[in-house]
Motif scaffolding. Structure first.
Motif, PDB file in Angstrom:
ATOM      1  N   GLU A   1       0.698  -1.664  -6.562  1.00  0.00           N
ATOM      2  CA  GLU A   1      -0.329  -2.641  -6.200  1.00  0.00           C
ATOM      3  C   GLU A   1      -0.360  -3.828  -7.152  1.00  0.00           C
ATOM      4  O   GLU A   1      -0.855  -4.889  -6.801  1.00  0.00           O
ATOM      5  CB  GLU A   1      -1.699  -1.968  -6.122  1.00  0.00           C
ATOM      6  N   GLU A   2       0.170  -3.658  -8.361  1.00  0.00           N
ATOM      7  CA  GLU A   2       0.201  -4.748  -9.332  1.00  0.00           C
ATOM      8  C   GLU A   2       1.524  -5.512  -9.328  1.00  0.00           C
ATOM      9  O   GLU A   2       1.830  -6.234 -10.268  1.00  0.00           O
ATOM     10  CB  GLU A   2      -0.080  -4.203 -10.735  1.00  0.00           C
TER      11      GLU A   2
ATOM     12  N   GLU B   1      -2.958  12.331 -13.070  1.00  0.00           N
ATOM     13  CA  GLU B   1      -3.130  10.911 -12.735  1.00  0.00           C
ATOM     14  C   GLU B   1      -1.832  10.241 -12.290  1.00  0.00           C
ATOM     15  O   GLU B   1      -1.780   9.024 -12.121  1.00  0.00           O
ATOM     16  CB  GLU B   1      -3.737  10.154 -13.926  1.00  0.00           C
ATOM     17  N   PHE B   2      -0.776  11.026 -12.058  1.00  0.00           N
ATOM     18  CA  PHE B   2       0.533  10.476 -11.705  1.00  0.00           C
ATOM     19  C   PHE B   2       0.466   9.603 -10.445  1.00  0.00           C
ATOM     20  O   PHE B   2       0.972   8.479 -10.437  1.00  0.00           O
ATOM     21  CB  PHE B   2       1.557  11.604 -11.523  1.00  0.00           C
ATOM     22  N   ASN B   3      -0.152  10.104  -9.386  1.00  0.00           N
ATOM     23  CA  ASN B   3      -0.252   9.323  -8.140  1.00  0.00           C
ATOM     24  C   ASN B   3      -0.960   7.996  -8.374  1.00  0.00           C
ATOM     25  O   ASN B   3      -0.563   6.962  -7.831  1.00  0.00           O
ATOM     26  CB  ASN B   3      -0.993  10.114  -7.065  1.00  0.00           C
ATOM     27  N   GLN B   4      -1.998   8.031  -9.165  1.00  0.00           N
ATOM     28  CA  GLN B   4      -2.753   6.816  -9.464  1.00  0.00           C
ATOM     29  C   GLN B   4      -1.877   5.806 -10.216  1.00  0.00           C
ATOM     30  O   GLN B   4      -1.940   4.609  -9.965  1.00  0.00           O
ATOM     31  CB  GLN B   4      -4.001   7.157 -10.264  1.00  0.00           C
ATOM     32  N   LEU B   5      -1.046   6.283 -11.124  1.00  0.00           N
ATOM     33  CA  LEU B   5      -0.165   5.391 -11.885  1.00  0.00           C
ATOM     34  C   LEU B   5       0.864   4.718 -10.970  1.00  0.00           C
ATOM     35  O   LEU B   5       1.111   3.516 -11.082  1.00  0.00           O
ATOM     36  CB  LEU B   5       0.550   6.158 -12.997  1.00  0.00           C
TER      37      LEU B   5
ATOM     38  N   SER C   1       0.853  -1.188   0.000  1.00  0.00           N
ATOM     39  CA  SER C   1       0.000   0.000   0.000  1.00  0.00           C
ATOM     40  C   SER C   1       0.891   1.241   0.000  1.00  0.00           C
ATOM     41  O   SER C   1       1.910   1.278   0.676  1.00  0.00           O
ATOM     42  CB  SER C   1      -0.942   0.005   1.204  1.00  0.00           C
ATOM     43  N   VAL C   2       0.490   2.231  -0.784  1.00  0.00           N
ATOM     44  CA  VAL C   2       1.252   3.475  -0.890  1.00  0.00           C
ATOM     45  C   VAL C   2       0.898   4.366   0.290  1.00  0.00           C
ATOM     46  O   VAL C   2      -0.275   4.581   0.595  1.00  0.00           O
ATOM     47  CB  VAL C   2       0.943   4.185  -2.228  1.00  0.00           C
ATOM     48  N   LEU C   3       1.922   4.885   0.942  1.00  0.00           N
ATOM     49  CA  LEU C   3       1.711   5.770   2.080  1.00  0.00           C
ATOM     50  C   LEU C   3       1.775   7.245   1.671  1.00  0.00           C
ATOM     51  O   LEU C   3       0.962   8.048   2.103  1.00  0.00           O
ATOM     52  CB  LEU C   3       2.767   5.505   3.165  1.00  0.00           C
ATOM     53  N   ARG C   4       2.784   7.566   0.823  1.00  0.00           N
ATOM     54  CA  ARG C   4       2.982   8.965   0.463  1.00  0.00           C
ATOM     55  C   ARG C   4       3.818   9.056  -0.815  1.00  0.00           C
ATOM     56  O   ARG C   4       4.730   8.267  -1.020  1.00  0.00           O
ATOM     57  CB  ARG C   4       3.710   9.671   1.602  1.00  0.00           C
ATOM     58  N   ILE C   5       3.479  10.037  -1.642  1.00  0.00           N
ATOM     59  CA  ILE C   5       4.264  10.322  -2.842  1.00  0.00           C
ATOM     60  C   ILE C   5       4.691  11.780  -2.752  1.00  0.00           C
ATOM     61  O   ILE C   5       3.853  12.680  -2.732  1.00  0.00           O
ATOM     62  CB  ILE C   5       3.450  10.061  -4.131  1.00  0.00           C
TER      63      ILE C   5
END
Length: 159
Positions: A130-131, A120-124, A104-108
């Motif tokens: 996650e993949e 949409e960078f964070n989503q990518l 799981s991503v905590l912070r970018i």
């Protein structure tokens, strides 16, 4: 007869002291061991199927980081970036691998202009992490534990 009872009484009293001292010694050993454990460091890094678990700890770390970065690069290479000249191209991604091997991503952490150019960078990045292929969690003393990681990503302008 009194001497026998007295000796028996002394033995009984001293044996109780021996039991207490063993327990006290055990507690002291446990406390000493807890002081020596570095809870900020794992014994074994999370491992992907293609990473060799017999590698050194540093080798495991390198294999883990290489796989994570390769997966993120695979996602990001599908898009063209045209960044402004003064844009900081370094992105830091903090993520967590839990005791089940789930990511799981905590912070970018990135330059704000990246959001303007590519909302949409964070989503990518999140999708890329996650993949990830299935991975075994980090271990501390043979027990699966959560582990937090930070990876750097350097963006290049599409030419």
């Amino acid at each position: 007869m009194r001497k026998i009872f007295f000796l028996l009484f002394l033995c009984l009293m001293s044996s109780c002291g021996w039991l207490t001292s063993k327990e006290k010694k055990t507690q002291e050993l446990v406390q000493q061991e807890l002081l020596e454990i570095d809870f900020n460091e794992v014994d074994t890094y999370p491992l992907f199927e293609n990473c060799d678990e017999t590698l050194t700890k540093n080798g495991q770390r390198q294999c883990f980081e290489r796989e994570v970065l390769a997966n993120c690069a695979k996602i990001l290479n599908q898009y063209r970036f045209v960044l402004k000249a003064n844009t900081d191209k370094n992105v830091l991604v903090d993520f967590l691998v839990d005791q089940n091997g789930e990511v799981s991503v905590l912070r970018i952490q990135k330059d704000n202009s990246i959001d303007e150019l590519m909302p949409e960078f964070n989503q990518l990045i999140t999708q890329g992490l996650e993949e990830l292929p299935p991975l075994a969690p980090a271990l501390k003393r043979g027990i699966p534990v959560k582990a937090k990681f930070r990876i750097p990503i350097i963006l290049n302008n599409a030419e």
